[in-house]
Design a protein around this motif. Sequence first.
Motif, mmCIF file in Angstrom:
data_model
loop_
_atom_site.group_PDB
_atom_site.id
_atom_site.type_symbol
_atom_site.label_atom_id
_atom_site.label_comp_id
_atom_site.label_asym_id
_atom_site.label_seq_id
_atom_site.Cartn_x
_atom_site.Cartn_y
_atom_site.Cartn_z
ATOM 1 N N ALA A 102 10.540 5.241 0.043
ATOM 2 C CA ALA A 102 9.489 4.894 0.980
ATOM 3 C C ALA A 102 8.166 4.880 0.206
ATOM 4 O O ALA A 102 7.058 3.934 0.254
ATOM 5 C CB ALA A 102 9.509 5.557 2.248
ATOM 6 N N ARG A 103 7.910 5.868 -0.718
ATOM 7 C CA ARG A 103 6.657 6.027 -1.454
ATOM 8 C C ARG A 103 6.416 4.813 -2.134
ATOM 9 O O ARG A 103 5.462 4.366 -2.318
ATOM 10 C CB ARG A 103 6.916 7.176 -2.343
ATOM 11 C CG ARG A 103 5.485 7.576 -3.002
ATOM 12 C CD ARG A 103 5.822 8.076 -4.607
ATOM 13 N NE ARG A 103 6.716 9.185 -4.544
ATOM 14 C CZ ARG A 103 7.304 9.643 -5.795
ATOM 15 N NH1 ARG A 103 6.971 9.030 -6.995
ATOM 16 N NH2 ARG A 103 8.130 10.769 -5.833
ATOM 17 N N TYR A 104 7.490 4.383 -2.981
ATOM 18 C CA TYR A 104 7.256 3.192 -3.804
ATOM 19 C C TYR A 104 6.809 1.952 -3.084
ATOM 20 O O TYR A 104 5.883 1.367 -3.743
ATOM 21 C CB TYR A 104 8.624 2.825 -4.572
ATOM 22 C CG TYR A 104 9.251 3.894 -5.251
ATOM 23 C CD1 TYR A 104 8.609 4.825 -6.186
ATOM 24 C CD2 TYR A 104 10.690 3.862 -5.447
ATOM 25 C CE1 TYR A 104 9.090 5.491 -6.656
ATOM 26 C CE2 TYR A 104 11.194 4.836 -6.294
ATOM 27 C CZ TYR A 104 10.441 5.702 -6.959
ATOM 28 O OH TYR A 104 11.180 6.802 -7.546
ATOM 29 N N LEU A 105 7.167 1.915 -1.902
ATOM 30 C CA LEU A 105 6.685 0.827 -0.969
ATOM 31 C C LEU A 105 5.426 0.947 -0.370
ATOM 32 O O LEU A 105 4.586 -0.183 -0.381
ATOM 33 C CB LEU A 105 7.653 0.290 0.055
ATOM 34 C CG LEU A 105 9.139 -0.238 -0.517
ATOM 35 C CD1 LEU A 105 10.417 -0.037 0.639
ATOM 36 C CD2 LEU A 105 8.988 -1.597 -0.757
ATOM 37 N N LEU A 106 5.013 2.179 -0.093
ATOM 38 C CA LEU A 106 3.801 2.557 0.595
ATOM 39 C C LEU A 106 2.688 2.075 -0.477
ATOM 40 O O LEU A 106 1.417 2.133 -0.051
ATOM 41 C CB LEU A 106 3.909 3.922 1.241
ATOM 42 C CG LEU A 106 4.791 4.049 2.321
ATOM 43 C CD1 LEU A 106 4.838 5.389 2.649
ATOM 44 C CD2 LEU A 106 3.931 3.236 3.647
ATOM 45 N N THR A 108 2.256 -0.230 -2.368
ATOM 46 C CA THR A 108 1.928 -1.533 -2.663
ATOM 47 C C THR A 108 1.433 -2.294 -1.636
ATOM 48 O O THR A 108 0.991 -1.816 -0.610
ATOM 49 C CB THR A 108 3.686 -2.044 -2.823
ATOM 50 O OG1 THR A 108 4.158 -2.227 -1.548
ATOM 51 C CG2 THR A 108 4.395 -1.344 -3.856
ATOM 52 N N ASP A 109 1.055 -3.617 -1.792
ATOM 53 C CA ASP A 109 0.641 -4.306 -0.798
ATOM 54 C C ASP A 109 1.200 -4.809 0.417
ATOM 55 O O ASP A 109 0.860 -5.413 1.278
ATOM 56 C CB ASP A 109 0.039 -5.745 -1.490
ATOM 57 C CG ASP A 109 1.185 -6.362 -2.237
ATOM 58 O OD1 ASP A 109 2.176 -6.015 -2.239
ATOM 59 O OD2 ASP A 109 0.891 -7.666 -2.267
ATOM 60 N N VAL A 110 2.384 -4.370 0.555
ATOM 61 C CA VAL A 110 3.359 -4.635 1.619
ATOM 62 C C VAL A 110 3.472 -3.289 2.640
ATOM 63 O O VAL A 110 4.175 -3.217 3.455
ATOM 64 C CB VAL A 110 4.695 -5.205 1.171
ATOM 65 C CG1 VAL A 110 4.798 -6.249 0.403
ATOM 66 C CG2 VAL A 110 5.541 -3.936 0.601
ATOM 67 N N ALA A 111 2.624 -2.315 2.326
ATOM 68 C CA ALA A 111 2.635 -1.159 3.146
ATOM 69 C C ALA A 111 2.460 -1.413 4.614
ATOM 70 O O ALA A 111 3.005 -0.644 5.483
ATOM 71 C CB ALA A 111 1.612 -0.146 2.275
ATOM 72 N N GLY A 112 1.589 -2.154 4.908
ATOM 73 C CA GLY A 112 0.982 -2.502 6.185
ATOM 74 C C GLY A 112 2.312 -3.089 7.126
ATOM 75 O O GLY A 112 2.099 -3.514 8.276
ATOM 76 N N HIS A 113 3.286 -3.651 6.462
ATOM 77 C CA HIS A 113 4.419 -4.271 7.251
ATOM 78 C C HIS A 113 5.490 -3.056 7.585
ATOM 79 O O HIS A 113 6.351 -3.332 8.279
ATOM 80 C CB HIS A 113 5.195 -5.288 6.327
ATOM 81 C CG HIS A 113 4.302 -6.399 5.917
ATOM 82 N ND1 HIS A 113 4.466 -7.637 6.574
ATOM 83 C CD2 HIS A 113 3.622 -6.501 4.933
ATOM 84 C CE1 HIS A 113 3.519 -8.430 5.952
ATOM 85 N NE2 HIS A 113 2.838 -7.816 5.234
ATOM 86 N N ARG A 139 -0.942 4.253 5.272
ATOM 87 C CA ARG A 139 -0.940 2.987 5.049
ATOM 88 C C ARG A 139 0.201 2.093 5.674
ATOM 89 O O ARG A 139 0.001 0.885 5.690
ATOM 90 C CB ARG A 139 -0.723 2.904 3.601
ATOM 91 C CG ARG A 139 -1.642 3.106 2.727
ATOM 92 C CD ARG A 139 -1.208 3.413 1.351
ATOM 93 N NE ARG A 139 -0.850 1.951 0.483
ATOM 94 C CZ ARG A 139 -1.605 1.241 0.249
ATOM 95 N NH1 ARG A 139 -3.005 1.443 0.281
ATOM 96 N NH2 ARG A 139 -1.176 -0.003 -0.086
ATOM 97 N N CYS A 140 1.109 2.581 6.305
ATOM 98 C CA CYS A 140 2.194 1.793 7.127
ATOM 99 C C CYS A 140 1.710 1.193 8.252
ATOM 100 O O CYS A 140 0.695 1.764 8.887
ATOM 101 C CB CYS A 140 3.600 2.786 7.093
ATOM 102 S SG CYS A 140 3.274 4.145 8.649
ATOM 103 N N ARG A 141 2.704 0.351 8.817
ATOM 104 C CA ARG A 141 2.335 -0.235 10.260
ATOM 105 C C ARG A 141 2.567 0.827 11.523
ATOM 106 O O ARG A 141 1.644 0.711 12.243
ATOM 107 C CB ARG A 141 3.263 -1.273 10.478
ATOM 108 C CG ARG A 141 3.119 -2.234 11.720
ATOM 109 C CD ARG A 141 4.239 -3.194 11.786
ATOM 110 N NE ARG A 141 4.020 -4.204 12.706
ATOM 111 C CZ ARG A 141 4.841 -5.219 13.030
ATOM 112 N NH1 ARG A 141 5.995 -5.267 12.378
ATOM 113 N NH2 ARG A 141 4.705 -5.987 14.248
ATOM 114 N N ALA A 142 3.524 1.544 11.229
ATOM 115 C CA ALA A 142 3.797 2.770 12.324
ATOM 116 C C ALA A 142 4.685 3.632 11.787
ATOM 117 O O ALA A 142 5.686 3.204 10.944
ATOM 118 C CB ALA A 142 4.000 2.130 13.765
ATOM 119 N N VAL A 143 4.787 4.843 12.299
ATOM 120 C CA VAL A 143 5.980 5.849 12.128
ATOM 121 C C VAL A 143 6.569 6.002 13.367
ATOM 122 O O VAL A 143 6.359 5.907 14.437
ATOM 123 C CB VAL A 143 5.343 7.186 11.619
ATOM 124 C CG1 VAL A 143 6.390 8.213 11.545
ATOM 125 C CG2 VAL A 143 4.675 7.123 10.273
#
Length: 367
Positions: A102-106, A108-113, A139-143
């Motif tokens: 999750a950290r690797y993706l958060l 990046t520029d796709v975190a908001g998805h 940075r994420c869309r939702a938890v």
Amino acid sequence: MTLTSKRAFVISDMLGQKAGSYLATSLLCQELARLGLRVTCFAINVHFGGEQIPTSFAIVRPRFRRGCRWDWPGKCLAWQARQHIRSERPHWVFVVGVTRLARYLLDTDVAGHLLVWELTNATPGNKHVDAQASRLLGRCRAVLSPSQTIDQNIRLNHGYKGRILRLPFWIEDCQRASSPTPCEFLADFIYLGRRDVEKGLNELIRATAIVARELPQVRVLIAGQGSEATFAALARDLGVSGNVRFQFFQTREEALSALKRCRCLVLPSYHEGYPLVLLEAARSGVPFIATAVGSVPELYGDTCAAILISPRDDHALAQAMVRTLSEAAEQYQMRRAAAQAVFRRVSSAEAIETQLSKLLLALEPTP
């Protein structure tokens, strides 16, 4: 909003028929597919039997599966998932667990998805939570959280101030077992889980010694992974070696088969998040004794299927065990029915379809 033909990605360290995040990921993918979505699962570790490999969704594995010391498989899979998210723009992207992946993706520029599904009880220093990932959750869309109790922990311990949506855990909705007669019980009490001091096994053995003074024939089965040596030694010291049996089941199916044939499940843990073993007991109509920790009181505090006690209290546990062994047949059958009612409310196919559909509809699809 019509769900058919819309796309969903599920990204996880684990996928398969084992317990924990393996099973959570698998069931999420299957349910999304059953709702009509086109589902792709990005997973590092995949564990299915030969005839259990799913066909309802696609599976993407990391191109590099070596170099675990530097986590090349995780970094590689995150890169692959990011490329697919950017090019295919799925409507929903689920990330299972607050992990390194999750950290690797958060980061990046796709975190908001990303919809990050918290699998733990979100307590401080939890070994299953990547601390850096928890700090990036904003940075994420939702938890996604399974309970109000865990919602509060996410706010308090992760410092997350964004949107939290409900996605409970569940298990397969399959045929329930018929009730065995008392003479056919494999054991009076069964513990299923990791053999660990923090699971309350010392308290369980000491409670068994207390119960055995009044009911010498009490039978306790302790099943799961981990060494039995220290617990077996305690049972010998307390004179209840004949009352306590240890067993390791090779498959989840064997463990669940044993659970169906026991009078009561016992889970005396010091801490829990949202334990699936209680749902597994409820599905088969097996009442349970559990400590009032984590989400357990929130989920089961209002049902006679459960007897809830304080952790680290072998006398309270012994009293609950005696109460269970002493109840009339009619009372026991009522508790069995209450357990199955809990399962229908929390984890039936209908309940999960409703909950997941509600979640998807609550989120505006990514353009």
